[in-house]
Scaffold this motif. Structure first.
Motif, PDB file in Angstrom:
ATOM      1  N   ALA A   1       0.806  -1.218   0.000  1.00  0.00           N
ATOM      2  CA  ALA A   1       0.000   0.000   0.000  1.00  0.00           C
ATOM      3  C   ALA A   1       0.835   1.263   0.000  1.00  0.00           C
ATOM      4  O   ALA A   1       0.306   2.363  -0.154  1.00  0.00           O
ATOM      5  CB  ALA A   1      -0.939   0.005   1.200  1.00  0.00           C
ATOM      6  N   GLY A   2       2.140   1.155   0.195  1.00  0.00           N
ATOM      7  CA  GLY A   2       3.007   2.330   0.157  1.00  0.00           C
ATOM      8  C   GLY A   2       2.696   3.301   1.282  1.00  0.00           C
ATOM      9  O   GLY A   2       2.466   2.927   2.435  1.00  0.00           O
ATOM     10  N   GLY A   3       2.639   4.602   0.931  1.00  0.00           N
ATOM     11  CA  GLY A   3       2.453   5.634   1.931  1.00  0.00           C
ATOM     12  C   GLY A   3       1.142   5.525   2.683  1.00  0.00           C
ATOM     13  O   GLY A   3       1.042   5.962   3.841  1.00  0.00           O
ATOM     14  N   ALA A   4       0.105   4.957   2.062  1.00  0.00           N
ATOM     15  CA  ALA A   4      -1.197   4.860   2.720  1.00  0.00           C
ATOM     16  C   ALA A   4      -1.124   4.039   4.002  1.00  0.00           C
ATOM     17  O   ALA A   4      -1.938   4.225   4.911  1.00  0.00           O
ATOM     18  CB  ALA A   4      -2.219   4.234   1.767  1.00  0.00           C
ATOM     19  N   ALA A   5      -0.159   3.141   4.094  1.00  0.00           N
ATOM     20  CA  ALA A   5      -0.038   2.305   5.295  1.00  0.00           C
ATOM     21  C   ALA A   5       0.318   3.128   6.530  1.00  0.00           C
ATOM     22  O   ALA A   5       0.129   2.667   7.658  1.00  0.00           O
ATOM     23  CB  ALA A   5       1.013   1.219   5.067  1.00  0.00           C
ATOM     24  N   LEU A   6       0.833   4.341   6.339  1.00  0.00           N
ATOM     25  CA  LEU A   6       1.155   5.196   7.481  1.00  0.00           C
ATOM     26  C   LEU A   6      -0.085   5.519   8.305  1.00  0.00           C
ATOM     27  O   LEU A   6       0.009   5.770   9.511  1.00  0.00           O
ATOM     28  CB  LEU A   6       1.798   6.502   7.000  1.00  0.00           C
ATOM     29  N   LEU A   7      -1.246   5.539   7.665  1.00  0.00           N
ATOM     30  CA  LEU A   7      -2.483   5.885   8.349  1.00  0.00           C
ATOM     31  C   LEU A   7      -3.211   4.667   8.889  1.00  0.00           C
ATOM     32  O   LEU A   7      -4.258   4.812   9.519  1.00  0.00           O
ATOM     33  CB  LEU A   7      -3.411   6.648   7.392  1.00  0.00           C
TER      34      LEU A   7
END
Length: 875
Positions: free
Chosen positions: A427-433
C-alpha cells in the motif's frame, strides 16, 4: 346453585394478547352484571352499573395490553434463547462429528477473511476513518512548483518568505532529515535519523507533546541545543521515563538537552524517513534560495478549507513571483491526499481483489456446505417427522453456517496479523495511516463479515432442507435434496467461481509482466556486486579538511581489500530515496529568471562511477588528481548535455554549481543517464561535483567486489573504527537490494495478487472437482445403463466432460469480460503493459481451463472405468 359466566377457551396457536385482554375485561363486566341482575336490577340497568363500577374500560385494557405484551416479549425472548442454545449445541455437535469437513470449511473461510481484514485495515485508515490528530483535514503539505507533475521541496529563504507573506496559516513547520550518531555511556554508538526543524511541529499536529514542550522558533533564532524525542524512541530506547526531560544526550560529542517528547502522530510527517529525534535547524551557507531541501507542513486557519487556503496563497505567491523574489508557485495539498494520492489505485486494486477472494470463498463453501447437506436428508426427514417445522430446520442449518463463520472469523483475525505487514508494504504511503493490527474496528468489521459470510453459505442448503418431504426423505434421502435443478444450480455456481478466478489470475498476470518489464529497464549502472554503506561524520569533530581526509583515507584502505575492484562515495545514492536539485549557471550565457538552468546535484569522490560502472560517454572521470588544490571540475549526464548544449559538445564548458563559493567549474566528462527516481521514471539531468571541493559529512560508500559484497561488511567496519571508533555504519545493503526495494510496492502487490490468484485457482479447481464427482455419483445408474447397452468408456468420458464443461466455458467467457474491465484499476501500477494485455488474459484463461479440465476429467475417467453391473447395483 347459580352458575357464573363461562370463560372462553384460550385461542389455539400463538398467544393473542389483545384477544385475551378483551375476553378478560368482558368476563369481569359480565359477571358483575349477572350479580346485579340477581339482586333485582333489569338487564340494561345492571349492565350500565357494572360498567360504571368497573371504571375506564379503555384505560384498563391499555394497561393490561402493555403488561401482557411485555410478558410475551420476555417469554418469546427466553424461548428464542433456549432454541438458539439448542441450535448452537446441535451445530457444534454436528461439526465435531465431521472434523475434516469442519476444519476445511473454517480454514477456507479464514483465508478469505484474513485477506479482507488485512486490506480493510489499510483502506479504513487511509480513506474512511479520521486522521490521527485533531482537525486533520486542516493539515496540508506545501510544495514548490506550478503543478503536481513538477513539484519539489522548498528552500529555506522561500519558506520564510512564504510564512511571512501568507495569511492563511495557524501553524507551520519546515524540516529535513539527516543521520546522526547517538552516543550513550556504556552503549555502542547508534546511528539514528534526526529531523532538523524550523517552526512549531506540535502545533501543526494539533497535539500537545507527550512530555515537556516542542521546538519553537525561539530555539531556532537563539541556536539552542535542545532535542525533542519521538514517542517510539522514548519508549524503546529510554524506557518511557518521565524524568528524561532535562537530561542531556550526546550526538557525536555535541550535547543536547531533552525538552520534550513528540507524539507518535508526528511520525506521519516524516513518512518514508522515520525520525527518532527532532532538533532546531541551524542555518548554513549552502541553504540558499536555489537549494530545495525542506519538507513543509502547515495547519490552515479554522475558517478556511485547504482548497480555499491554497487559492488565497496562490495570489500571494504570484505577487512574490512578480517581484522577482521567486520564480515558481507554491502548492498546498491536504495531508491525506498527499499521503494517499499515489497509493489510491493500489488500495482500490487490493480492495477489489479482497472482495473477489471472499466472494469466491463464499461460493465455494456454499457448494461444499450443500454437498454436506445432501447426506443429511434422512436426518432432516426424521426431525420433521418428530415435529420440527420448516422454519426450525432452516434455522438449524443457517446456525451451522454462522458457527462456521464465527470460527473462521476468529482464525481470520489471527491470520490477518501476519498478512497485515505484507499488505502495508504493497500500500506504500497509505499504510502510514493504518491502525494497529489489533484495532477494535478492524476486528469488528471482520467478525461482521464472517457472520454475514456464514449466513450466506448456509441459506441455500437451509432452504432446500426446509423443503424436505417426509416420505421421500426417509426412503431416498439423497435425491430429496439433490434433484436435477439443484445440480444445474451447483454447476452455475462453479461457473461463477471460474469467472472470479479468471479476474484474479489476470490481475496477477498483469503485475508479473509489469514487474518483469520494470526489471528489464536499464538503470544506468550495474547493481550486481556492489556494497553500499552510509556514513555521517559529526560536524563537531570534523571540519571540511578533516572530512576530505577521512573519506580519502577510508577509500584508499578499502580499495586495497581483496576482491575490491573499485570504491567511491556519493551524496545521493541512485534509487536511494533522497534527492537534491537546484539552479546552476553557464558561464557566458544568460537566461530569463524563470528559465534558469536547473539540475539534480550530486557530490562524488573518485571511484564512484567506476564502482557503479556508469558508462563514460565523452571526456574523463574525476580522479585523485582533482584534489583540493587542483582546478574544480564537474561531470554531467548525457540528458543534461542534450538539454543545454544540444548543438555542440559540453566538454570544456564552464559552469557555476551554485553551492558554496561562487567558483567556476569545468565540464570534463559526460556519463550515461542514471535513473534516480525509479526504474519507471525518466532519467533526469545530473551534475556531479568533486567531494574534495565541496566536502559533505554524509556520504554513501559504493564498493564493487568480485565476491559477495556483503562479506566485506566486517572488514569495512573495522577500517571505519580504526579511523573513528565512535562512528556507526548506516544503511548497509547491496546495490541489488536498493534496486529491488525501489520497486518494492509493485513487487509486493505482485506477490499479493499472485497469492490471491493461487488461492482462487485452488478453490475453483476444488469446486469443479466436487461438483463433477457428485454429478457422477448421482448418475451412476444412468452411466451403467448406457454402458450396458453398448456405450464405450470414451463415449461416457466425452459425455460427462462435455456436459460439466459447459458452465466452465461460460464462466471463462464472463471472466475474460470482467477482467478486461476490472484490470483498469491496476492501470496506474502497470509498467510496459496495458490492462488489456493479451498474454496475461491468455495465461489466466489457459490456467483455469487446464485446471478445470483435469478436475472434470478425473471423476469422469473413474466413472468410465466402472463395470456396468457395479454401476447398476450401486446406483
Amino acid at each position: 346453585m347459580r352458575e357464573g359466566p363461562k370463560r372462553k377457551a384460550p385461542p389455539v396457536g400463538p398467544p393473542a394478547v389483545e384477544r385475551d385482554v378483551k375476553d378478560e375485561v368482558s368476563f369481569h363486566i359480565e359477571a358483575a352484571a349477572r350479580d346485579l341482575m340477581a339482586a333485582g336490577l333489569d338487564e340494561a340497568t345492571a349492565q350500565a352499573e357494572a360498567l360504571r363500577r368497573f371504571g375506564n374500560v379503555r384505560r384498563v385494557q391499555d394497561t393490561l395490553l402493555t403488561m401482557g405484551r411485555r410478558r410475551e416479549r420476555r417469554r418469546s425472548f427466553a424461548h428464542a434463547l433456549v432454541e438458539l442454545r439448542q441450535d448452537l449445541r446441535f451445530a457444534g455437535r454436528n461439526l465435531r462429528r465431521h472434523p475434516a469437513y469442519a476444519t476445511l470449511m473454517v480454514v477456507i473461510l479464514a483465508l478469505g477473511l484474513a485477506v479482507l481484514a488485512a486490506v480493510f485495515r489499510v483502506v479504513d485508515g487511509a480513506l474512511l476513518r479520521p486522521l490521527p490528530f485533531p482537525d486533520g483535514e486542516r493539515v496540508a503539505r506545501v510544495y514548490a512548483g506550478d503543478d503536481m507533475a513538477n513539484r519539489f521541496t522548498i528552500s529555506l529563504p522561500e519558506y520564510r518568505d512564504w510564512v511571512r507573506e501568507v495569511d492563511v496559516l495557524d501553524a507551520s513547520a519546515a524540516f529535513y532529515t539527516a543521520g546522526r550518531t547517538l552516543t550513550r555511556e556504556g552503549a555502542e554508538p547508534e546511528a539514528i535519523t534526526v529531523g532538523i526543524v524550523e517552526g512549531d511541529l506540535a502545533a501543526v499536529v494539533g497535539l500537545s507533546p507527550v512530555l515537556g514542550r516542542s521546538i519553537t522558533d525561539e530555539d531556532v533564532r537563539r541556536g539552542e541545543r535542545v532535542v525533542v524525542l519521538d514517542e517510539a524512541a522514548w519508549r524503546t530506547r529510554f524506557g518511557a521515563r518521565a524524568t528524561i526531560v532535562g537530561e542531556s544526550l550526546s550526538f557525536a560529542g555535541e550535547s543536547y538537552t531533552v525538552v520534550g517528547v513528540m507524539p507518535a502522530a508526528a511520525r506521519i510527517f516524516a513518512q518514508s524517513s522515520p525520525v527518532q529525534a527532532w532538533v532546531p535547524l541551524v542555518e548554513t551557507d549552502w541553504m540558499v534560495r536555489g537549494t530545495h531541501f525542506l519538507r513543509v507542513m502547515v495547519r490552515v486557519r479554522p475558517d478556511l478549507s485547504v482548497a480555499a487556503a491554497a487559492a488565497r496563497a496562490d495570489v500571494t505567491e504570484r505577487t512574490l513571483v512578480d517581484a522577482g523574489t521567486t520564480d515558481h508557485g507554491m502548492l498546498l495539498i491536504g495531508i491525506r491526499d498527499q499521503i494517499v494520492a499515489d497509493s489510491r489505485p493500489v488500495l482500490l486494486a487490493l480492495a477489489g481483489a479482497a472482495g473477489l477472494v471472499l466472494l469466491l470463498v463464499c461460493v465455494n463453501l456454499t457448494n461444499l456446505f450443500y454437498a454436506h447437506a445432501l447426506g443429511r436428508s434422512g436426518e432432516f426427514a426424521v426431525r420433521s417427522s418428530l415435529g420440527a417445522g420448516r422454519g426450525r430446520l432452516v434455522r438449524q442449518v443457517v446456525t451451522e453456517g454462522l458457527v462456521v463463520g464465527a470460527a473462521g472469523g476468529v482464525v481470520g483475525v489471527l491470520l490477518a496479523r501476519w498478512l497485515a505487514g505484507i499488505v502495508s508494504a504493497a500500500a506504500g504511503g497509505a499504510a502510514l495511516l493504518a491502525p494497529t493490527a489489533g484495532d477494535g474496528r478492524v476486528i469488528g468489521f471482520t467478525m461482521a463479515a464472517a457472520l454475514l459470510a456464514g449466513g450466506m453459505i448456509g441459506v441455500w442448503p437451509a432452504l432446500r432442507a426446509g423443503r424436505v418431504r417426509l416420505g421421500s426423505g426417509l426412503s431416498s434421502g439423497v435425491r430429496t435434496l439433490g434433484d436435477h435443478r439443484t445440480w444445474r444450480r451447483r454447476r452455475w455456481l462453479v461457473g461463477a467461481e471460474v469467472a472470479l478466478a479468471v479476474v484474479l489470475l489476470t490481475g496477477a498476470g498483469l503485475m508479473v509482466r509489469s514487474v518483469a518489464r520494470l526489471l528489464e529497464q536499464d538503470p544506468g549502472f550495474d547493481a550486481d556486486g556492489v556494497l553500499t554503506i552510509e556514513l555521517a561524520l559529526p560536524a563537531t569533530k570534523y571540519d571540511d579538511a578533516a572530512i576530505v581526509r577521512f573519506f580519502d583515507d577510508l577509500l584508499a584502505q578499502v580499495r586495497q581489500l581483496r576482491g575490491v575492484t573499485a570504491a567511491g562515495a556519493t551524496s545521493h545514492l541512485p534509487l536511494g530515496g533522497s534527492d537534491t536539485d537546484g539552479n546552476f549557471s553557464i558561464v557566458g550565457r544568460d537566461f530569463p529568471e524563470d528559465q534558469r538552468p536547473q539540475t539534480m546535484k550530486r557530490i562524488v569522490t573518485p571511484g564512484y562511477f567506476e564502482a557503479l560502472r556508469v558508462p563514460l560517454l565523452a571526456g574523463r572521470l574525476p580522479s585523485l588528481a582533482d584534489g583540493r588544490d587542483a582546478p574544480e571540475v564537474v561531470v554531467i549526464t548525457d540528458a543534461l548535455a542534450r538539454q543545454y548544449w544540444p548543438d555542440g559538445s559540453a566538454l570544456g564548458q564552464r559552469v557555476r554549481f551554485s553551492w558554496g563559493p561562487n567558483a567556476e567549474q569545468e565540464i570534463v566528462g559526460i556519463v550515461g543517464d542514471i535513473r534516480h527516481e525509479g526504474l519507471d521514471a525518466a532519467a533526469m539531468g545530473m551534475m556531479f561535483r568533486t567531494h574534495a571541493h565541496f566536502p559533505m559529512s554524509v556520504m554513501t560508500l559504493t564498493i564493487r567486489s568480485s565476491n559477495d559484497p556483503m562479506t566485506l561488511v566486517p572488514t569495512v567496519r573495522g577500517i571505519v573504527r580504526s579511523l573513528d571508533p565512535d562512528l556507526p555504519l548506516r544503511e548497509i545493503q547491496s546495490m541489488r537490494a536498493v534496486l529491488t526495494a525501489s520497486i518494492g510496492d509493485r513487487a509486493t502487490l505482485m506477490r499479493l495478487l499472485s497469492g490471491f490468484a493461487a488461492l482462487a485457482l485452488l478453490l475453483a479447481t476444488l469446486g469443479v472437482y466436487a461438483v463433477a464427482s457428485h454429478a457422477v455419483q448421482q448418475r451412476r445408474r444412468e452411466i451403467g445403463l448406457r454402458m450396458a447397452v453398448g456405450a464405450g468408456s470414451r463415449n461416457v468420458l466425452t459425455m460427462i466432460v462435455g456436459q460439466e464443461f459447459v458452465p466452465i466455458v461460460l464462466g471463462l467467457g464472463v471472466g475474460v469480460v470482467a477482467a478486461l474491465g476490472g484490470a483498469r484499476v491496476l492501470e496506474a501500477s502497470l509498467f510496459g503493459v496495458t490492462p488489456q494485455d493479451p498474454a496475461a488474459l491468455a495465461g489466466a484463461t489457459l490456467s483455469i481451463a487446464t485446471a478445470a479440465f483435469v478436475a472434470t476429467f478425473l471423476p469422469a475417467a473413474r466413472a468410465a472405468r466402472t463395470h456396468p453391473a457395479t454401476a447398476l447395483r450401486d446406483g
